[in-house]
Design an enzyme around this catalytic site. Structure first.
Site, short mmCIF file in Angstrom:
data_model
loop_
_atom_site.label_atom_id
_atom_site.label_comp_id
_atom_site.label_asym_id
_atom_site.label_seq_id
_atom_site.Cartn_x
_atom_site.Cartn_y
_atom_site.Cartn_z
N ARG A 174 0.82 -1.22 0.00
CA ARG A 174 0.00 0.00 0.00
C ARG A 174 0.86 1.28 0.00
O ARG A 174 0.48 2.30 0.56
CB ARG A 174 -0.95 0.00 1.21
CG ARG A 174 -1.90 -1.18 1.25
CD ARG A 174 -2.83 -1.20 0.05
NE ARG A 174 -3.67 -2.40 0.07
CZ ARG A 174 -3.40 -3.53 -0.58
NH1 ARG A 174 -2.30 -3.63 -1.32
NH2 ARG A 174 -4.20 -4.57 -0.50
N SER A 224 -10.94 0.47 2.93
CA SER A 224 -10.29 0.06 4.18
C SER A 224 -9.64 1.26 4.86
O SER A 224 -8.99 2.08 4.21
CB SER A 224 -9.22 -0.99 3.90
OG SER A 224 -9.80 -2.17 3.37
N GLU A 294 -4.59 3.51 6.53
CA GLU A 294 -4.35 3.44 5.09
C GLU A 294 -4.93 4.67 4.41
O GLU A 294 -4.42 5.15 3.41
CB GLU A 294 -5.00 2.16 4.54
CG GLU A 294 -4.87 1.97 3.05
CD GLU A 294 -5.45 0.62 2.62
OE1 GLU A 294 -6.14 0.60 1.59
OE2 GLU A 294 -5.23 -0.39 3.30
#
Length: 302
Positions: A174, A224, A294
């Site tokens: 990520r 998320s 995130e």
């Protein structure tokens, strides 16, 4: 600010919106106003906008389709540029594709699947733009953007454009170099593989159905919220901590998937931030595991 607004309009850079609520431009439906929101009408207009903001010394922030983004209730000072409506071109040459950063990732996955091209099945159901996916190295189902990207065209706020190959993008979980050097993805090139059209379409549909059944897309959300603290999974930790359904104001830990915070009505960025902090504290106290977000947190401090 009035002077630069006038300069934008004279330069015909596109739509110029003053004190525009950014809640209108994020998937969470949260966010205070931008002093100025520009929606460029071409790449040239985007570059002109960046040049004018640099000359005036005004801060600038780029958004795509507004997923994976939490904007402060007090908004963002300076100029916000929304690129999703201009950088949406797509070229397919055999099993190689070039696509604009503003193109919908879900739409792209669907288009290439119908042409019998494999490699983007994991993206079925992932919201947001190609540029945002490159920025975050988005992924699912044991694959991610780093597995297919061959080249990215990046614009910097001083107007320079650079092209990077996969190795130069510093991809990890990520993460990409764009989070460090604040580059703006203009275009991405992907290497796909020819395959069985029916099987590829079926895989895309399966991934879309999986997301529909396990993730709360019927409420405004950002995707998320926390990175998985591998080998653990954030959603499992939050669920095991008994936090499914816990809410602060209009922000709620989804009852469907605990790594999603949903806007059940009137949620503010302050609600979400307080809920994020509460989740971090409870999970750490129970499991001694630190959760990192995130989602990108931006804007003036609440």
């Amino acid at each position: 600010m009035d002077l630069i607004i006038e300069r934008f309009r004279k330069a015909n850079v596109g739509q110029v919106k003053v004190n525009e609520p950014l809640a209108n431009h994020t998937t969470w439906k949260i966010g205070g106003p931008a002093n100025v929101l520009i929606i460029p009408n071409s790449i040239e207009s985007l570059i002109t906008t960046l040049s004018l903001t640099k000359e005036s010394g005004v801060g600038v922030f780029i958004i795509g389709r507004g997923s994976n983004l939490l904007i402060s209730d007090k908004g963002i000072d300076g100029v916000v540029i929304k690129i999703s409506d201009v950088l949406d071109h797509l070229e397919i040459n055999g099993d190689e594709i070039r696509v604009g950063a503003g193109h919908s990732l879900i739409k792209l996955a669907t288009i290439v699947s119908k042409k019998g091209l494999s490699g983007l099945e994991f993206a079925g159901g992932i919201p947001g733009s190609v540029g945002g996916a490159v920025f975050m190295n988005a992924g699912a189902h044991r694959s991610d953007i780093s597995n297919i990207l061959t080249k990215a065209k990046i614009l910097y706020q001083d107007g320079t454009v650079k092209c990077y190959n996969n190795d130069e993008m510093d991809f990890s979980y990520r993460t990409s170099r764009l989070q460090k050097d604040h580059g703006i993805c203009l275009e991405a090139s992907f290497q796909l593989k020819s395959g069985n059209r029916e099987k590829i379409i079926a895989e895309i549909q399966k991934n879309k159905e999986y997301r529909k059944q396990t993730q709360p897309w019927d409420y405004p959300c950002c995707g998320s919220v926390f990175r998985n603290p591998l080998p653990h999974h954030a959603g499992k930790l939050i669920e095991d901590a008994g936090l499914k359904g816990y809410s602060i104001g209009g922000a709620q830990v989804s009852t469907m998937h605990a790594n999603f915070i949903v806007n059940i009505g009137g949620a503010t960025a302050t609600n979400v931030l307080e809920l994020i902090d509460y989740i971090k504290t409870v999970v750490y106290n129970k499991f001694q595991v630190k959760l990192d977000t995130e989602v990108e947190l931006v804007g003036n401090k609440n």
